[in-house]
Design a protein around this motif. Structure first.
Motif, PDB file in Angstrom:
ATOM      1  N   ASP A  56       0.836  -1.203   0.000  1.00  0.00           N
ATOM      2  CA  ASP A  56       0.000   0.000   0.000  1.00  0.00           C
ATOM      3  C   ASP A  56       0.873   1.257   0.000  1.00  0.00           C
ATOM      4  N   VAL A  57       1.949   1.224   0.776  1.00  0.00           N
ATOM      5  CA  VAL A  57       2.862   2.370   0.820  1.00  0.00           C
ATOM      6  C   VAL A  57       3.527   2.569  -0.534  1.00  0.00           C
ATOM      7  N   THR A  58       3.947   1.473  -1.153  1.00  0.00           N
ATOM      8  CA  THR A  58       4.583   1.558  -2.470  1.00  0.00           C
ATOM      9  C   THR A  58       3.641   2.174  -3.493  1.00  0.00           C
ATOM     10  N   GLU A  59       2.358   1.839  -3.423  1.00  0.00           N
ATOM     11  CA  GLU A  59       1.378   2.433  -4.332  1.00  0.00           C
ATOM     12  C   GLU A  59       1.255   3.931  -4.083  1.00  0.00           C
ATOM     13  N   GLN A  60       1.317   4.343  -2.830  1.00  0.00           N
ATOM     14  CA  GLN A  60       1.281   5.769  -2.504  1.00  0.00           C
ATOM     15  C   GLN A  60       2.537   6.470  -3.010  1.00  0.00           C
ATOM     16  N   VAL A  61       3.666   5.790  -2.909  1.00  0.00           N
ATOM     17  CA  VAL A  61       4.928   6.346  -3.414  1.00  0.00           C
ATOM     18  C   VAL A  61       4.835   6.554  -4.923  1.00  0.00           C
ATOM     19  N   THR A  62       4.325   5.565  -5.627  1.00  0.00           N
ATOM     20  CA  THR A  62       4.185   5.672  -7.086  1.00  0.00           C
ATOM     21  C   THR A  62       3.285   6.836  -7.467  1.00  0.00           C
ATOM     22  N   LEU A  63       2.179   6.994  -6.755  1.00  0.00           N
ATOM     23  CA  LEU A  63       1.268   8.114  -7.022  1.00  0.00           C
ATOM     24  C   LEU A  63       1.952   9.443  -6.751  1.00  0.00           C
ATOM     25  N   PHE A  64       2.686   9.533  -5.644  1.00  0.00           N
ATOM     26  CA  PHE A  64       3.415  10.758  -5.308  1.00  0.00           C
ATOM     27  C   PHE A  64       4.402  11.108  -6.417  1.00  0.00           C
ATOM     28  N   ILE A  65       5.129  10.113  -6.908  1.00  0.00           N
ATOM     29  CA  ILE A  65       6.148  10.360  -7.926  1.00  0.00           C
ATOM     30  C   ILE A  65       5.505  10.787  -9.243  1.00  0.00           C
ATOM     31  N   GLN A  66       4.410  10.171  -9.616  1.00  0.00           N
ATOM     32  CA  GLN A  66       3.710  10.579 -10.836  1.00  0.00           C
ATOM     33  C   GLN A  66       3.302  12.043 -10.765  1.00  0.00           C
ATOM     34  N   GLN A  67       2.780  12.442  -9.627  1.00  0.00           N
ATOM     35  CA  GLN A  67       2.363  13.837  -9.447  1.00  0.00           C
ATOM     36  C   GLN A  67       3.567  14.776  -9.420  1.00  0.00           C
TER      37      GLN A  67
END
Length: 203
Positions: A56-67
């Motif tokens: 779940d954290v990794t998915e949040q990291v990916t979203l943060f990086i995309q933004q």
């Protein structure tokens, strides 16, 4: 005063903040509980296993990086600014960069698999149009820069006291120019063959 109800979203957010400041290795139940100011019990109710929470954290990291990347793009220099944005990310958020780069990627057995998984399918066409090269050459150039940026960005994120960002950007630009020259040379070499083939079709 009633106790604050701890939700899964709060747990994931707290875990993300810990990963952001201290790295994924510090995402532990006790640290999350301390972050939220609660006992470990409500954390355990959402963390039957730490692997699922870290996912779940990794998915949040990916979203943060995309933004982050989207916010740092230069519309007039899309391709190069994307690479620079990743290096800037490695400087500003080294823990998140390492999480993003080092998380397991399944069903990858070739560099092409990696390319198809990690990139937007429309980017190659944009690069081809911007640089006046073929789409296959644009894909190859993009892959070269993807691999190079991952490598130099990882080096940048794990060195202390730290390599100068200017030095990293210069090295990245040198790689871009070398790969672009290769792509342009290949394109020019194929032009006579293309004209020859076209001539045969007209006969």
């Amino acid at each position: 005063m009633p106790k604050q109800r701890i939700t899964k979203e709060m747990v994931v957010k707290a875990a993300f903040e810990i990963a952001k400041t201290d790295g994924m290795q510090q995402v532990m139940v006790k640290n999350i509980a301390d972050k939220l100011g609660c006992s470990v019990q409500p954390i355990y109710s959402y963390c039957q296993n730490m692997d699922s929470l870290r996912q779940d954290v990794t998915e949040q990291v990916t979203l943060f990086i995309q933004q982050y990347i989207k916010a740092h793009l230069d519309k007039d220099d899309f391709f190069r600014s994307t690479g620079r944005a990743y290096i800037q990310l490695a400087k500003e958020e080294p823990h998140l960069f390492r999480i993003f780069i080092l998380h397991e990627r399944k069903n990858i057995s070739s560099l092409n698999d990696l390319y198809e998984t990690e990139t937007n399918p429309h980017i190659a066409a944009c690069i081809a149009d911007e640089l006046h090269i073929s789409i296959p050459q644009a894909k190859q150039l993009h892959l070269h820069m993807l691999v190079y940026t991952i490598g130099i960005g990882t080096i940048f994120s794990v060195t202390t006291p730290g390599i100068s960002a200017d030095e990293i950007f210069l090295q990245q630009e040198a790689a871009y120019q070398a790969f672009l020259k290769q792509a342009l040379t290949h394109t020019k070499a194929n032009v006579p063959q293309a004209f020859e083939q076209k001539g045969k079709e007209l006969l």
